[in-house]
Design a protein around this motif. Structure first.
Motif, mmCIF file in Angstrom:
data_model
loop_
_atom_site.group_PDB
_atom_site.id
_atom_site.type_symbol
_atom_site.label_atom_id
_atom_site.label_comp_id
_atom_site.label_asym_id
_atom_site.label_seq_id
_atom_site.Cartn_x
_atom_site.Cartn_y
_atom_site.Cartn_z
ATOM 1 N N GLY A 86 -3.714 -5.304 4.583
ATOM 2 C CA GLY A 86 -2.541 -5.713 3.826
ATOM 3 C C GLY A 86 -2.020 -7.045 4.328
ATOM 4 N N SER A 87 -0.878 -7.442 3.795
ATOM 5 C CA SER A 87 -0.268 -8.701 4.193
ATOM 6 C C SER A 87 1.250 -8.542 4.166
ATOM 7 C CB SER A 87 -0.685 -9.823 3.241
ATOM 8 O OG SER A 87 -0.143 -9.577 1.951
ATOM 9 N N HIS A 88 1.916 -9.490 4.782
ATOM 10 C CA HIS A 88 3.387 -9.457 4.768
ATOM 11 C C HIS A 88 3.910 -9.611 3.339
ATOM 12 C CE1 HIS A 88 3.704 -9.251 9.021
ATOM 13 N NE2 HIS A 88 3.197 -10.458 9.243
ATOM 14 N N LEU A 89 3.222 -10.400 2.528
ATOM 15 C CA LEU A 89 3.649 -10.597 1.144
ATOM 16 C C LEU A 89 3.592 -9.279 0.356
ATOM 17 C CD1 LEU A 89 4.605 -12.620 -0.969
ATOM 18 C CD2 LEU A 89 2.216 -13.068 -1.517
ATOM 19 N N LYS A 90 2.493 -8.520 0.535
ATOM 20 C CA LYS A 90 2.381 -7.221 -0.142
ATOM 21 C C LYS A 90 3.433 -6.245 0.375
ATOM 22 C CE LYS A 90 -2.523 -7.474 -1.211
ATOM 23 N NZ LYS A 90 -3.852 -6.880 -0.974
ATOM 24 N N ASP A 91 3.715 -6.308 1.679
ATOM 25 C CA ASP A 91 4.747 -5.437 2.251
ATOM 26 C C ASP A 91 6.122 -5.788 1.695
ATOM 27 O OD1 ASP A 91 2.867 -4.080 3.790
ATOM 28 O OD2 ASP A 91 3.136 -5.421 5.502
ATOM 29 N N MET A 92 6.395 -7.081 1.555
ATOM 30 C CA MET A 92 7.678 -7.506 0.987
ATOM 31 C C MET A 92 7.805 -7.044 -0.461
ATOM 32 S SD MET A 92 8.583 -11.262 2.537
ATOM 33 C CE MET A 92 6.993 -12.021 2.365
ATOM 34 N N ALA A 93 6.724 -7.181 -1.226
ATOM 35 C CA ALA A 93 6.763 -6.757 -2.627
ATOM 36 C C ALA A 93 6.987 -5.247 -2.736
ATOM 37 C CB ALA A 93 5.469 -7.155 -3.332
ATOM 38 N N ALA A 94 6.309 -4.486 -1.896
ATOM 39 C CA ALA A 94 6.442 -3.022 -1.953
ATOM 40 C C ALA A 94 7.853 -2.586 -1.561
ATOM 41 C CB ALA A 94 5.419 -2.358 -1.033
ATOM 42 N N THR A 95 8.391 -3.140 -0.482
ATOM 43 C CA THR A 95 9.712 -2.701 -0.025
ATOM 44 C C THR A 95 10.836 -3.215 -0.912
ATOM 45 O OG1 THR A 95 9.838 -4.534 1.557
ATOM 46 C CG2 THR A 95 9.038 -2.413 2.379
ATOM 47 N N CYS A 96 10.625 -4.324 -1.591
ATOM 48 C CA CYS A 96 11.674 -4.878 -2.442
ATOM 49 C C CYS A 96 11.615 -4.299 -3.857
ATOM 50 C CB CYS A 96 11.562 -6.396 -2.492
ATOM 51 S SG CYS A 96 12.907 -7.168 -3.402
ATOM 52 N N CYS A 97 10.430 -4.217 -4.430
ATOM 53 C CA CYS A 97 10.316 -3.788 -5.826
ATOM 54 C C CYS A 97 10.311 -2.281 -5.997
ATOM 55 C CB CYS A 97 9.047 -4.375 -6.435
ATOM 56 S SG CYS A 97 9.077 -6.173 -6.485
ATOM 57 N N SER A 99 11.176 0.370 -3.236
ATOM 58 C CA SER A 99 11.414 0.798 -1.864
ATOM 59 C C SER A 99 11.265 2.302 -1.695
ATOM 60 C CB SER A 99 12.769 0.287 -1.383
ATOM 61 O OG SER A 99 13.773 1.208 -1.451
ATOM 62 N N TRP A 100 11.668 3.090 -2.696
ATOM 63 C CA TRP A 100 11.523 4.542 -2.606
ATOM 64 C C TRP A 100 10.047 4.920 -2.479
ATOM 65 C CZ3 TRP A 100 10.263 7.978 -7.003
ATOM 66 C CH2 TRP A 100 10.324 9.324 -6.650
ATOM 67 N N CYS A 101 9.190 4.309 -3.287
ATOM 68 C CA CYS A 101 7.750 4.581 -3.228
ATOM 69 C C CYS A 101 7.163 4.117 -1.895
ATOM 70 C CB CYS A 101 7.020 3.900 -4.375
ATOM 71 S SG CYS A 101 7.477 4.549 -5.997
ATOM 72 N N ALA A 102 7.658 2.992 -1.375
ATOM 73 C CA ALA A 102 7.173 2.486 -0.084
ATOM 74 C C ALA A 102 7.518 3.453 1.036
ATOM 75 C CB ALA A 102 7.766 1.105 0.196
ATOM 76 N N TRP A 103 8.753 3.988 1.025
ATOM 77 C CA TRP A 103 9.143 4.968 2.053
ATOM 78 C C TRP A 103 8.283 6.218 1.948
ATOM 79 C CZ3 TRP A 103 11.383 3.698 6.256
ATOM 80 C CH2 TRP A 103 12.367 2.716 6.295
ATOM 81 N N CYS A 104 8.024 6.688 0.729
ATOM 82 C CA CYS A 104 7.189 7.872 0.538
ATOM 83 C C CYS A 104 5.768 7.618 1.032
ATOM 84 C CB CYS A 104 7.172 8.297 -0.930
ATOM 85 S SG CYS A 104 8.709 9.035 -1.493
ATOM 86 N N GLN A 105 5.226 6.435 0.753
ATOM 87 C CA GLN A 105 3.881 6.097 1.206
ATOM 88 C C GLN A 105 3.822 6.059 2.734
ATOM 89 O OE1 GLN A 105 2.419 2.101 0.486
ATOM 90 N NE2 GLN A 105 0.334 2.855 0.216
ATOM 91 N N MET A 106 4.842 5.478 3.357
ATOM 92 C CA MET A 106 4.869 5.430 4.823
ATOM 93 C C MET A 106 4.962 6.840 5.399
ATOM 94 S SD MET A 106 7.140 2.072 5.781
ATOM 95 C CE MET A 106 8.496 2.252 4.627
ATOM 96 N N HIS A 107 5.754 7.704 4.772
ATOM 97 C CA HIS A 107 5.895 9.084 5.241
ATOM 98 C C HIS A 107 4.574 9.833 5.120
ATOM 99 C CE1 HIS A 107 7.247 13.335 5.054
ATOM 100 N NE2 HIS A 107 8.082 12.920 6.001
ATOM 101 N N ARG A 108 3.884 9.673 3.988
ATOM 102 C CA ARG A 108 2.581 10.321 3.807
ATOM 103 C C ARG A 108 1.580 9.833 4.850
ATOM 104 N NH1 ARG A 108 3.707 9.115 -1.709
ATOM 105 N NH2 ARG A 108 2.278 7.350 -1.607
ATOM 106 N N GLU A 109 1.606 8.537 5.126
ATOM 107 C CA GLU A 109 0.677 7.965 6.111
ATOM 108 C C GLU A 109 0.921 8.556 7.499
ATOM 109 O OE1 GLU A 109 -2.622 5.805 6.829
ATOM 110 O OE2 GLU A 109 -1.611 5.797 4.888
ATOM 111 N N LEU A 110 2.176 8.622 7.897
ATOM 112 C CA LEU A 110 2.489 9.166 9.216
ATOM 113 C C LEU A 110 2.171 10.658 9.288
ATOM 114 C CD1 LEU A 110 5.787 7.283 10.081
ATOM 115 C CD2 LEU A 110 3.514 6.936 11.066
#
Length: 152
Positions: A86-97, A99-110
């Motif tokens: 991944g990249s910081h740009l993709k991380d910024m897009a995921a957390t900004c556009c 954020s709920w899905c990004a948190w869920c993805q991080m939770h699933r990963e952990l």
């Protein structure tokens, strides 16, 4: 030290129905899910609430008004820790556009990367879940010596 090969996220950003427990937890209790992710990563449990306090994320509907720094930093930390592509740009897009899905993805990963090991004793047919140690106040407890069972 051998460098690990980059991997992909274990689930995609919009794979909410792959783990419905996480999806429901994130939908109904988004701030608690974010705090759980932070705690599981070993960071300050309430770090994600800083995004809400700074006005970057609404506390309840998880709609960002700017790039949430806590969500972004935790997402980058997870990527770096597990060698995820991944990249910081993709991380910024995921957390900004989304954020709920990004948190869920991080939770699933952990959840997938930090499975609790299970030990099965074949002699007594018992199962023991090996829980990681809990350090209270950042202090490591004294080591506990385990003695083998006495046979008569």
């Amino acid at each position: 030290m051998a460098e690990q090969q980059p991997t992909n996220w274990s689930s995609e950003l919009l794979d909410c129905f792959e783990d419905t427990n996480t999806c429901c937890y994130g939908f109904w209790c988004a701030p608690f899910l974010a705090c759980t992710v932070s705690g599981r990563l070993g960071e300050w449990y309430f770090l994600p609430l800083c995004d809400a306090l700074t006005g970057c994320t609404s506390l309840f509907c998880s709609v960002p008004t700017c790039i949430p720094p806590a969500a972004l930093s935790l997402r980058v930390a997870i990527r770096k820790k597990y060698g995820i592509k991944g990249s910081h740009l993709k991380d910024m897009a995921a957390t900004c556009c989304c954020s709920w899905c990004a948190w869920c993805q991080m939770h699933r990963e952990l959840k997938r990367r930090t499975q609790v090991p299970v030990v099965i004793n074949l002699q007594s047919q018992t199962t023991v879940n090996m829980q990681p140690p809990v350090f209270v106040g950042g202090m490591q407890p004294f080591p506990v010596m385990m003695m083998p069972p006495q046979t008569s």
